[in-house]
Design a protein around this motif. Structure first.
Motif, PDB file in Angstrom:
ATOM      1  N   SER A 170       0.832  -1.215   0.000  1.00 54.29           N
ATOM      2  CA  SER A 170       0.000   0.000   0.000  1.00 54.29           C
ATOM      3  C   SER A 170       0.859   1.255   0.000  1.00 54.29           C
ATOM      4  CB  SER A 170      -0.929   0.012   1.222  1.00 54.29           C
ATOM      5  OG  SER A 170      -1.909  -0.979   1.110  1.00 54.29           O
ATOM      6  N   ARG A 171       1.942   1.246   0.780  1.00 52.86           N
ATOM      7  CA  ARG A 171       2.850   2.397   0.830  1.00 52.86           C
ATOM      8  C   ARG A 171       3.490   2.615  -0.531  1.00 52.86           C
ATOM      9  NH1 ARG A 171       6.639   1.279   5.133  1.00 52.86           N
ATOM     10  NH2 ARG A 171       7.573  -0.147   3.655  1.00 52.86           N
ATOM     11  N   GLU A 172       3.914   1.515  -1.194  1.00 60.34           N
ATOM     12  CA  GLU A 172       4.555   1.628  -2.502  1.00 60.34           C
ATOM     13  C   GLU A 172       3.585   2.167  -3.558  1.00 60.34           C
ATOM     14  OE1 GLU A 172       7.950   0.931  -3.109  1.00 60.34           O
ATOM     15  OE2 GLU A 172       7.848   1.018  -0.925  1.00 60.34           O
ATOM     16  N   ILE A 173       2.353   1.689  -3.537  1.00 58.06           N
ATOM     17  CA  ILE A 173       1.357   2.145  -4.515  1.00 58.06           C
ATOM     18  C   ILE A 173       1.048   3.623  -4.311  1.00 58.06           C
ATOM     19  CG2 ILE A 173      -1.045   1.901  -5.260  1.00 58.06           C
ATOM     20  CD1 ILE A 173      -0.741  -1.137  -4.598  1.00 58.06           C
ATOM     21  N   LEU A 174       0.910   4.042  -3.051  1.00 55.19           N
ATOM     22  CA  LEU A 174       0.643   5.454  -2.763  1.00 55.19           C
ATOM     23  C   LEU A 174       1.811   6.316  -3.225  1.00 55.19           C
ATOM     24  CD1 LEU A 174      -1.005   7.749  -1.538  1.00 55.19           C
ATOM     25  CD2 LEU A 174      -0.032   7.151   0.703  1.00 55.19           C
ATOM     26  N   ARG A 175       3.033   5.901  -2.931  1.00 56.37           N
ATOM     27  CA  ARG A 175       4.202   6.667  -3.343  1.00 56.37           C
ATOM     28  C   ARG A 175       4.285   6.750  -4.864  1.00 56.37           C
ATOM     29  NH1 ARG A 175       9.395   4.226  -1.423  1.00 56.37           N
ATOM     30  NH2 ARG A 175       8.412   4.372   0.599  1.00 56.37           N
ATOM     31  N   GLN A 176       3.987   5.635  -5.557  1.00 59.37           N
ATOM     32  CA  GLN A 176       4.005   5.640  -7.026  1.00 59.37           C
ATOM     33  C   GLN A 176       2.955   6.595  -7.587  1.00 59.37           C
ATOM     34  OE1 GLN A 176       6.051   3.770  -9.535  1.00 59.37           O
ATOM     35  NE2 GLN A 176       5.164   5.609 -10.430  1.00 59.37           N
ATOM     36  N   PHE A 177       1.770   6.584  -6.999  1.00 53.96           N
ATOM     37  CA  PHE A 177       0.705   7.483  -7.444  1.00 53.96           C
ATOM     38  C   PHE A 177       1.133   8.938  -7.286  1.00 53.96           C
ATOM     39  CE2 PHE A 177      -2.899  10.156  -6.164  1.00 53.96           C
ATOM     40  CZ  PHE A 177      -3.614  10.158  -7.352  1.00 53.96           C
ATOM     41  N   LEU A 178       1.666   9.291  -6.109  1.00 57.77           N
ATOM     42  CA  LEU A 178       2.064  10.677  -5.855  1.00 57.77           C
ATOM     43  C   LEU A 178       3.230  11.096  -6.749  1.00 57.77           C
ATOM     44  CD1 LEU A 178       1.661  10.659  -1.989  1.00 57.77           C
ATOM     45  CD2 LEU A 178       0.296  11.993  -3.607  1.00 57.77           C
ATOM     46  N   PHE A 179       4.191  10.199  -6.966  1.00 61.01           N
ATOM     47  CA  PHE A 179       5.313  10.507  -7.842  1.00 61.01           C
ATOM     48  C   PHE A 179       4.831  10.746  -9.273  1.00 61.01           C
ATOM     49  CE2 PHE A 179       9.097   8.783 -10.335  1.00 61.01           C
ATOM     50  CZ  PHE A 179       9.790   9.980 -10.280  1.00 61.01           C
ATOM     51  N   SER A 180       3.921   9.917  -9.749  1.00 63.18           N
ATOM     52  CA  SER A 180       3.353  10.094 -11.098  1.00 63.18           C
ATOM     53  C   SER A 180       2.630  11.431 -11.207  1.00 63.18           C
ATOM     54  CB  SER A 180       2.391   8.957 -11.428  1.00 63.18           C
ATOM     55  OG  SER A 180       3.072   7.733 -11.467  1.00 63.18           O
ATOM     56  N   GLU A 181       1.883  11.796 -10.174  1.00 61.26           N
ATOM     57  CA  GLU A 181       1.173  13.085 -10.178  1.00 61.26           C
ATOM     58  C   GLU A 181       2.169  14.249 -10.172  1.00 61.26           C
ATOM     59  OE1 GLU A 181      -2.225  13.836 -10.289  1.00 61.26           O
ATOM     60  OE2 GLU A 181      -2.417  11.720 -10.831  1.00 61.26           O
ATOM     61  N   HIS A 182       3.249  14.113  -9.411  1.00 59.31           N
ATOM     62  CA  HIS A 182       4.265  15.174  -9.366  1.00 59.31           C
ATOM     63  C   HIS A 182       4.929  15.327 -10.729  1.00 59.31           C
ATOM     64  CE1 HIS A 182       8.066  17.199  -8.223  1.00 59.31           C
ATOM     65  NE2 HIS A 182       7.292  17.787  -7.326  1.00 59.31           N
ATOM     66  N   LYS A 183       5.267  14.194 -11.374  1.00 57.21           N
ATOM     67  CA  LYS A 183       5.887  14.266 -12.703  1.00 57.21           C
ATOM     68  C   LYS A 183       4.940  14.886 -13.721  1.00 57.21           C
ATOM     69  CE  LYS A 183       7.371  10.118 -13.617  1.00 57.21           C
ATOM     70  NZ  LYS A 183       8.114   9.021 -14.278  1.00 57.21           N
ATOM     71  N   ALA A 184       3.651  14.582 -13.627  1.00 56.49           N
ATOM     72  CA  ALA A 184       2.675  15.154 -14.564  1.00 56.49           C
ATOM     73  C   ALA A 184       2.528  16.654 -14.340  1.00 56.49           C
ATOM     74  CB  ALA A 184       1.334  14.450 -14.418  1.00 56.49           C
ATOM     75  N   LYS A 185       2.485  17.066 -13.078  1.00 58.59           N
ATOM     76  CA  LYS A 185       2.279  18.483 -12.763  1.00 58.59           C
ATOM     77  C   LYS A 185       3.509  19.327 -13.085  1.00 58.59           C
ATOM     78  CE  LYS A 185       0.584  21.601  -9.248  1.00 58.59           C
ATOM     79  NZ  LYS A 185      -0.188  21.753  -8.051  1.00 58.59           N
TER      80      LYS A 185
END
Length: 199
Positions: free
Chosen positions: A174-189
């Motif tokens: 769960s921690r890894e999935i959350l971190r991946q989601f946030l990292f993807s959002e940061h890269k997109a933004k």
């Protein structure tokens, strides 16, 4: 604190030495370093990482969990994990995704959905329903826009004007999935910061 062997130090020296000294370097605002000590504020977020690769991009620090494995020839092969993005403006804290869309929390006790207003790997803000006890840590599920459910512990910190701030803690996958989601959002933004960097 762990120390690197001579072979590991030589490997990293080669990896991070500049290939050319041209003055027209568009990445001059970025830097990379290897850390064998993880800041205390990140220890619970990064889990059991022993080494980290620190990339500094503009106002952000990306802490990549780093493992070294040896192949059959004795060569070191680095494996980067998903980074924790730290925002350095106004103090060191996990980057927060604001104006969140299609992310909800479901409380395991009440089975009620709660709207998420902002999210980081260590906390969130939500619209407070009347049924939610604003003082007790509770088990919840975070539901991401792609429908993935993550188990997490939700600990209320404060409530003001119908908005609650809470600490969150997710473990393992769960921690890894959350971190991946946030990292993807940061890269997109902030795509302009990542143009010349392969992450």
């Amino acid at each position: 604190m762990s120390t690197l062997s001579d072979e590991e130090l030589a490997y990293f020296s080669g990896v991070f030495s500049p290939e050319d000294d041209s003055t027209d370097n568009t990445l001059s605002r970025h830097s990379l370093s290897v850390a064998t000590e993880i800041p205390q504020v990140l220890a619970h977020i990064l889990g059991n990482a022993k080494l980290t690769l620190l990339a500094e991009i503009s106002y952000y620090r990306l802490w990549f969990p780093l493992t070294l494995k040896q192949d059959e020839l004795g060569q070191f092969l680095p494996e980067l994990g998903i980074p924790e993005v730290i925002d350095m403006r106004g103090g060191e804290r996990s980057w927060r995704l604001n104006n969140v869309k299609n992310i909800k929390v479901i409380d395991n006790d009440t089975a009620k959905f709660v709207e998420v207003l902002s999210l980081s790997s260590s906390g969130m803000t939500i619209k407070v329903p009347q049924e939610l006890n604003a003082k007790v840590p509770r088990l919840t599920q975070l539901i991401l826009p792609n429908g993935v459910h993550l188990d997490m512990v939700f600990e209320p910190v404060r409530t003001e004007n119908g908005v609650m701030a809470a600490k969150i803690s997710a473990e393992g996958e769960s921690r890894e999935i959350l971190r991946q989601f946030l990292f993807s959002e940061h890269k997109a933004k902030y795509a302009h910061l990542y143009k010349k960097i392969n992450c």
